[in-house]
Write a protein that holds these residues in place. Structure first.
Motif, PDB file in Angstrom:
ATOM      1  N   LEU A  23       0.827  -1.204   0.000  1.00  0.00           N
ATOM      2  CA  LEU A  23       0.000   0.000   0.000  1.00  0.00           C
ATOM      3  C   LEU A  23       0.865   1.259   0.000  1.00  0.00           C
ATOM      4  O   LEU A  23       0.569   2.228  -0.711  1.00  0.00           O
ATOM      5  CB  LEU A  23      -0.943  -0.014   1.203  1.00  0.00           C
ATOM      6  N   GLU A  24       1.941   1.238   0.775  1.00  0.00           N
ATOM      7  CA  GLU A  24       2.872   2.365   0.779  1.00  0.00           C
ATOM      8  C   GLU A  24       3.469   2.574  -0.615  1.00  0.00           C
ATOM      9  O   GLU A  24       3.606   3.709  -1.075  1.00  0.00           O
ATOM     10  CB  GLU A  24       3.990   2.138   1.793  1.00  0.00           C
ATOM     11  N   ALA A  25       3.841   1.482  -1.282  1.00  0.00           N
ATOM     12  CA  ALA A  25       4.424   1.579  -2.616  1.00  0.00           C
ATOM     13  C   ALA A  25       3.421   2.191  -3.598  1.00  0.00           C
ATOM     14  O   ALA A  25       3.794   3.030  -4.435  1.00  0.00           O
ATOM     15  CB  ALA A  25       4.875   0.208  -3.101  1.00  0.00           C
ATOM     16  N   ILE A  26       2.169   1.803  -3.508  1.00  0.00           N
ATOM     17  CA  ILE A  26       1.142   2.354  -4.400  1.00  0.00           C
ATOM     18  C   ILE A  26       0.983   3.847  -4.167  1.00  0.00           C
ATOM     19  O   ILE A  26       0.909   4.643  -5.115  1.00  0.00           O
ATOM     20  CB  ILE A  26      -0.191   1.600  -4.213  1.00  0.00           C
ATOM     21  N   VAL A  27       0.968   4.244  -2.905  1.00  0.00           N
ATOM     22  CA  VAL A  27       0.825   5.670  -2.584  1.00  0.00           C
ATOM     23  C   VAL A  27       2.040   6.445  -3.091  1.00  0.00           C
ATOM     24  O   VAL A  27       1.898   7.540  -3.647  1.00  0.00           O
ATOM     25  CB  VAL A  27       0.621   5.860  -1.063  1.00  0.00           C
ATOM     26  N   GLN A  77      10.760   2.787   6.444  1.00  0.00           N
ATOM     27  CA  GLN A  77       9.822   3.807   6.911  1.00  0.00           C
ATOM     28  C   GLN A  77      10.490   5.176   6.954  1.00  0.00           C
ATOM     29  O   GLN A  77       9.828   6.199   6.785  1.00  0.00           O
ATOM     30  CB  GLN A  77       9.257   3.434   8.285  1.00  0.00           C
ATOM     31  N   VAL A  78      11.809   5.200   7.172  1.00  0.00           N
ATOM     32  CA  VAL A  78      12.529   6.476   7.240  1.00  0.00           C
ATOM     33  C   VAL A  78      12.505   7.202   5.888  1.00  0.00           C
ATOM     34  O   VAL A  78      12.095   8.369   5.824  1.00  0.00           O
ATOM     35  CB  VAL A  78      13.970   6.265   7.761  1.00  0.00           C
ATOM     36  N   PRO A  79      12.917   6.552   4.772  1.00  0.00           N
ATOM     37  CA  PRO A  79      12.833   7.286   3.505  1.00  0.00           C
ATOM     38  C   PRO A  79      11.394   7.610   3.093  1.00  0.00           C
ATOM     39  O   PRO A  79      11.162   8.597   2.393  1.00  0.00           O
ATOM     40  CB  PRO A  79      13.492   6.368   2.478  1.00  0.00           C
ATOM     41  N   LEU A  80      10.444   6.813   3.555  1.00  0.00           N
ATOM     42  CA  LEU A  80       9.048   7.124   3.251  1.00  0.00           C
ATOM     43  C   LEU A  80       8.634   8.431   3.923  1.00  0.00           C
ATOM     44  O   LEU A  80       8.018   9.291   3.295  1.00  0.00           O
ATOM     45  CB  LEU A  80       8.137   5.978   3.704  1.00  0.00           C
ATOM     46  N   VAL A  81       8.990   8.588   5.196  1.00  0.00           N
ATOM     47  CA  VAL A  81       8.648   9.822   5.900  1.00  0.00           C
ATOM     48  C   VAL A  81       9.420  11.001   5.306  1.00  0.00           C
ATOM     49  O   VAL A  81       8.893  12.116   5.219  1.00  0.00           O
ATOM     50  CB  VAL A  81       8.929   9.673   7.414  1.00  0.00           C
ATOM     51  N   LEU A  82      10.648  10.751   4.856  1.00  0.00           N
ATOM     52  CA  LEU A  82      11.460  11.829   4.273  1.00  0.00           C
ATOM     53  C   LEU A  82      10.929  12.334   2.933  1.00  0.00           C
ATOM     54  O   LEU A  82      11.407  13.360   2.443  1.00  0.00           O
ATOM     55  CB  LEU A  82      12.913  11.374   4.130  1.00  0.00           C
ATOM     56  N   GLY A  84       8.428  13.799   2.746  1.00  0.00           N
ATOM     57  CA  GLY A  84       7.860  15.077   3.155  1.00  0.00           C
ATOM     58  C   GLY A  84       8.724  16.263   2.762  1.00  0.00           C
ATOM     59  O   GLY A  84       8.249  17.398   2.732  1.00  0.00           O
ATOM     60  N   LEU A  85       9.987  16.018   2.465  1.00  0.00           N
ATOM     61  CA  LEU A  85      10.852  17.102   1.992  1.00  0.00           C
ATOM     62  C   LEU A  85      10.442  17.583   0.603  1.00  0.00           C
ATOM     63  O   LEU A  85      10.760  18.705   0.215  1.00  0.00           O
ATOM     64  CB  LEU A  85      12.317  16.635   1.970  1.00  0.00           C
ATOM     65  N   PHE A  86       9.735  16.751  -0.143  1.00  0.00           N
ATOM     66  CA  PHE A  86       9.295  17.116  -1.487  1.00  0.00           C
ATOM     67  C   PHE A  86       8.013  17.931  -1.458  1.00  0.00           C
ATOM     68  O   PHE A  86       7.812  18.794  -2.308  1.00  0.00           O
ATOM     69  CB  PHE A  86       9.068  15.871  -2.351  1.00  0.00           C
ATOM     70  N   ASN A  87       7.130  17.632  -0.527  1.00  0.00           N
ATOM     71  CA  ASN A  87       5.855  18.326  -0.406  1.00  0.00           C
ATOM     72  C   ASN A  87       5.384  18.168   1.032  1.00  0.00           C
ATOM     73  O   ASN A  87       5.445  17.067   1.583  1.00  0.00           O
ATOM     74  CB  ASN A  87       4.827  17.728  -1.375  1.00  0.00           C
ATOM     75  N   SER A  88       4.908  19.222   1.625  1.00  0.00           N
ATOM     76  CA  SER A  88       4.563  19.185   3.053  1.00  0.00           C
ATOM     77  C   SER A  88       3.433  18.206   3.376  1.00  0.00           C
ATOM     78  O   SER A  88       3.373  17.669   4.476  1.00  0.00           O
ATOM     79  CB  SER A  88       4.200  20.583   3.545  1.00  0.00           C
ATOM     80  N   VAL A  89       2.557  17.932   2.457  1.00  0.00           N
ATOM     81  CA  VAL A  89       1.468  16.984   2.687  1.00  0.00           C
ATOM     82  C   VAL A  89       2.022  15.577   2.895  1.00  0.00           C
ATOM     83  O   VAL A  89       1.443  14.770   3.633  1.00  0.00           O
ATOM     84  CB  VAL A  89       0.465  17.019   1.512  1.00  0.00           C
ATOM     85  N   LEU A  90       3.160  15.299   2.284  1.00  0.00           N
ATOM     86  CA  LEU A  90       3.740  13.967   2.405  1.00  0.00           C
ATOM     87  C   LEU A  90       4.272  13.687   3.803  1.00  0.00           C
ATOM     88  O   LEU A  90       4.461  12.520   4.163  1.00  0.00           O
ATOM     89  CB  LEU A  90       4.835  13.775   1.354  1.00  0.00           C
ATOM     90  N   VAL A  93       1.232  11.998   5.232  1.00  0.00           N
ATOM     91  CA  VAL A  93       1.035  10.665   4.659  1.00  0.00           C
ATOM     92  C   VAL A  93       2.102   9.700   5.175  1.00  0.00           C
ATOM     93  O   VAL A  93       1.801   8.588   5.614  1.00  0.00           O
ATOM     94  CB  VAL A  93       1.044  10.729   3.113  1.00  0.00           C
ATOM     95  N   GLY A  94       3.366  10.128   5.133  1.00  0.00           N
ATOM     96  CA  GLY A  94       4.446   9.281   5.638  1.00  0.00           C
ATOM     97  C   GLY A  94       4.301   9.013   7.127  1.00  0.00           C
ATOM     98  O   GLY A  94       4.573   7.905   7.603  1.00  0.00           O
ATOM     99  N   GLY A  95       3.861  10.031   7.873  1.00  0.00           N
ATOM    100  CA  GLY A  95       3.657   9.867   9.317  1.00  0.00           C
ATOM    101  C   GLY A  95       2.551   8.868   9.627  1.00  0.00           C
ATOM    102  O   GLY A  95       2.674   8.064  10.555  1.00  0.00           O
ATOM    103  N   ILE A  96       1.477   8.901   8.854  1.00  0.00           N
ATOM    104  CA  ILE A  96       0.386   7.944   9.061  1.00  0.00           C
ATOM    105  C   ILE A  96       0.871   6.524   8.814  1.00  0.00           C
ATOM    106  O   ILE A  96       0.582   5.612   9.594  1.00  0.00           O
ATOM    107  CB  ILE A  96      -0.825   8.299   8.164  1.00  0.00           C
ATOM    108  N   PHE A  97       1.624   6.328   7.730  1.00  0.00           N
ATOM    109  CA  PHE A  97       2.143   4.990   7.450  1.00  0.00           C
ATOM    110  C   PHE A  97       3.151   4.543   8.509  1.00  0.00           C
ATOM    111  O   PHE A  97       3.180   3.379   8.890  1.00  0.00           O
ATOM    112  CB  PHE A  97       2.766   4.917   6.059  1.00  0.00           C
ATOM    113  N   ALA A  98       3.976   5.451   8.983  1.00  0.00           N
ATOM    114  CA  ALA A  98       4.944   5.095  10.029  1.00  0.00           C
ATOM    115  C   ALA A  98       4.218   4.715  11.319  1.00  0.00           C
ATOM    116  O   ALA A  98       4.606   3.755  11.996  1.00  0.00           O
ATOM    117  CB  ALA A  98       5.907   6.252  10.269  1.00  0.00           C
ATOM    118  N   LEU A  99       3.166   5.441  11.660  1.00  0.00           N
ATOM    119  CA  LEU A  99       2.381   5.087  12.844  1.00  0.00           C
ATOM    120  C   LEU A  99       1.687   3.737  12.673  1.00  0.00           C
ATOM    121  O   LEU A  99       1.603   2.947  13.620  1.00  0.00           O
ATOM    122  CB  LEU A  99       1.357   6.182  13.152  1.00  0.00           C
TER     123      LEU A  99
END
Length: 143
Positions: A23-27, A77-82, A84-90, A93-99
């Motif tokens: 699911l993370e990969a699709i997002v 999970q770390v690069p997924l949360v990162l 967010g450096l590309f767009n603040s909304v991410l 999204v990354g935080g939700i997946f990490a949680l």
């Protein structure tokens, strides 16, 4: 609380972890469309980063049955949360997946007693039975 059947619970939790990674990969694959319209746009570095991350997430989903699969998924999970450096909304999204991933780890600890899978104990060598025919073993000294 531990699961009554730890093997079955471990398989279910591994499947859940694999599903979250897919699911993370699709997002992550939907992200380029969103960041292309904001800020500096979709640069070659950003596109490469997102595509490599998506591939790594899918590969990590495939190795969830192995003991190191959970570690690989946790590290990703770390690069997924990162992203967010590309767009603040991410960040959200990354935080939700990490949680969600942390919740799966907590659930694993509650059901199996440990976050990481325990290595399988080696099987002891079988002892020769006393019914083996003479000559197949070394002769024991008689007392």
């Amino acid at each position: 609380m531990t699961a009554p059947d730890p093997v079955r619970a471990a398989r279910a939790l591994n499947g859940g972890a694999a599903a979250v990674l897919v699911l993370e990969a699709i997002v992550v694959l939907f992200v380029p469309r969103g960041i292309a319209q904001s800020g500096p746009g979709l640069t070659g570095f950003r596109l490469t980063y997102l595509l490599v991350l998506a591939v790594l997430l899918i590969l990590a989903a495939g190795v969830q049955r192995r003991p190191r699969g959970l570690v690989i998924g946790t590290v990703l999970q770390v690069p997924l949360v990162l992203t967010g450096l590309f767009n603040s909304v991410l960040w959200v999204v990354g935080g939700i997946f990490a949680l969600l991933w942390l919740y799966l780890l907590q659930l694993r600890r509650d059901m199996l007693g440990s976050i990481l899978p325990r290595p399988a104990a080696p099987h002891p060598a079988p002892d020769p039975s006393p019914d083996t025919p003479p000559g197949s073993q070394e002769e024991q000294p008689h007392q």
